[in-house]
Design an enzyme around this catalytic site. Structure first.
Site, PDB file in Angstrom:
ATOM      1  N   ASN A 185     -14.627 -18.740  -9.529  1.00  0.00           N
ATOM      2  CA  ASN A 185     -13.937 -20.029  -9.603  1.00  0.00           C
ATOM      3  C   ASN A 185     -14.705 -21.124 -10.333  1.00  0.00           C
ATOM      4  O   ASN A 185     -14.246 -22.257 -10.398  1.00  0.00           O
ATOM      5  CB  ASN A 185     -13.594 -20.500  -8.185  1.00  0.00           C
ATOM      6  CG  ASN A 185     -12.716 -19.504  -7.446  1.00  0.00           C
ATOM      7  OD1 ASN A 185     -11.756 -18.981  -8.022  1.00  0.00           O
ATOM      8  ND2 ASN A 185     -13.048 -19.218  -6.211  1.00  0.00           N
ATOM      9  N   THR A 186     -15.878 -20.799 -10.859  1.00  0.00           N
ATOM     10  CA  THR A 186     -16.633 -21.711 -11.715  1.00  0.00           C
ATOM     11  C   THR A 186     -16.709 -21.084 -13.098  1.00  0.00           C
ATOM     12  O   THR A 186     -17.202 -19.955 -13.231  1.00  0.00           O
ATOM     13  CB  THR A 186     -18.055 -21.949 -11.158  1.00  0.00           C
ATOM     14  OG1 THR A 186     -17.953 -22.627  -9.902  1.00  0.00           O
ATOM     15  CG2 THR A 186     -18.878 -22.795 -12.115  1.00  0.00           C
TER      16      THR A 186
END
Length: 365
Positions: A185-186
């Protein structure tokens, strides 16, 4: 029973992130009230059992079941989670500077699959805020692992600086540290799992650990690296080879997955990392592969899809020395830890193991 019949139906009518925050922050406040912690321990604490006691990284654990990162991102409820019988807690992921994370909604339940999908994006209050909370703890009943990451705005070439910054602030408060390079998610974070980027990051982390150990005295604290379940066999082999030669203390297998194989709930189309029961087999396979590649010489913490003692035992026999729960706490409630520990002891006794450590990697022998 009370959780599944009363509490969970109420919580599952709420927005998932709101329910998450209510539980974690509510737990952090509740334990300050007289009598709450003793009551929690009477309900959920794990009874002492020599068969379940183990040691890893020079740290003693009452039993092998701990809390995975992501549930208590800011170390808000450490005493409360310790009161639920967990043997260790992984707090975070924390970044040097607080950040809001990705846009909402970003957490989704998949009840039909006993799973969660999240795209939180390392939302947290920052390293200084976590350090202040850990410094104020009235007691430390269990070991604490601090999971560290980089800020979203930090490019990969400067990522080592972020991990070093977290260690400088939090080194006095963690019993061991988890380098998170595997969240989906980054942007571009998972690229840090490979090749020269991984080597440079590990050199920086070990350098900072050595500096902090020299400054504070004592031996350098252990560092483990958390890997994704979505690497190919060749990628995993290369990454494990780098980790084994780098001097890290161990590996956590695994983080959440991008796979959606076998899901039935409509939320399966949401972007983000999948945790829960569908991850069980893949994470166990990764544990088995890592154990084989390292000859069992690099300790493994197993995470992903552990809902009962059989799930935990499979990971231990595959090569995990400790295991972590997260999604099963959401679906089954805090009593799951006590249940796993009791049934795990019975499984060990059935198979003739005097200690849980004797069962680690048993499937390879």
């Amino acid at each position: 029973m009370l959780y599944r019949t009363i509490a969970r139906p109420i919580l599952f009518r709420m927005d998932p992130e709101r329910a998450h925050r209510l539980i974690v922050h509510g737990l952090g406040k509740a334990v300050r009230l007289p009598g709450v912690l003793p009551m929690m321990r009477s309900f959920w604490d794990v009874k002492p059992d020599p068969r379940l006691e183990t040691e890893l990284f020079g740290i003693r654990f009452r039993h092998p079941v701990g809390l995975a990162a992501g549930l208590d991102k800011d170390a808000v409820a450490v005493e409360g989670f310790a009161g639920m019988g967990l043997a260790f807690l992984e707090v975070g992921t924390v970044t040097p500077v607080g950040q809001p994370g990705n846009d909402r909604p970003r957490l989704f339940r998949l009840p039909d699959d006993e799973a969660l999908i999240n795209r939180m994006g390392f939302n947290n209050e920052g390293a200084e805020a976590m350090a202040a909370r850990l410094a104020r703890l009235r007691e430390r009943r269990v070991p604490i692992a601090v999971n560290i990451g980089k800020n979203k705005a930090t490019p990969n070439e400067k990522a080592p600086d972020d991990y070093r910054a977290c260690l400088r602030v939090l080194y006095p408060y963690g019993d061991f540290f988890v380098v998170n390079i595997s969240s989906p998610n980054t942007p571009d974070l998972r690229k840090l799992q490979h090749g020269e980027e991984l080597k440079a990051l590990l050199d920086a982390v070990h350098g900072e650990i050595a500096e902090q150990a020299a400054r504070t005295g004592g031996a350098p604290k252990p560092v483990v690296v958390k890997l994704a379940p979505d690497m190919t066999e060749a990628e995993l082999e290369q990454t494990v080879d780098i980790l084994a030669s780098s001097g890290v203390s161990g590996i956590i297998a695994t983080n959440t997955t991008l796979s959606r194989d076998g899901l039935t709930h409509p939320n399966r189309t949401q972007q983000g990392g999948l945790s829960g029961r569908p991850l069980r087999e893949r994470s166990t396979d990764v544990i088995r592969t890592i154990y084989r590649l390292t000859g069992g010489k690099l300790p493994i913490i197993g995470s992903g899809g552990i809902f009962d003692a059989r799930d935990a035992y499979d990971k231990i026999r595959a090569g995990a020395s400790l295991v972590e729960v997260y999604t099963s706490l959401i679906y089954k409630g805090p009593g799951v830890v006590r249940s796993i520990a009791a049934e795990l002891s019975a499984l060990l006794a059935r198979d003739g193991f005097r200690r849980v450590g004797d069962a680690v990697g048993a499937d390879h022998r």
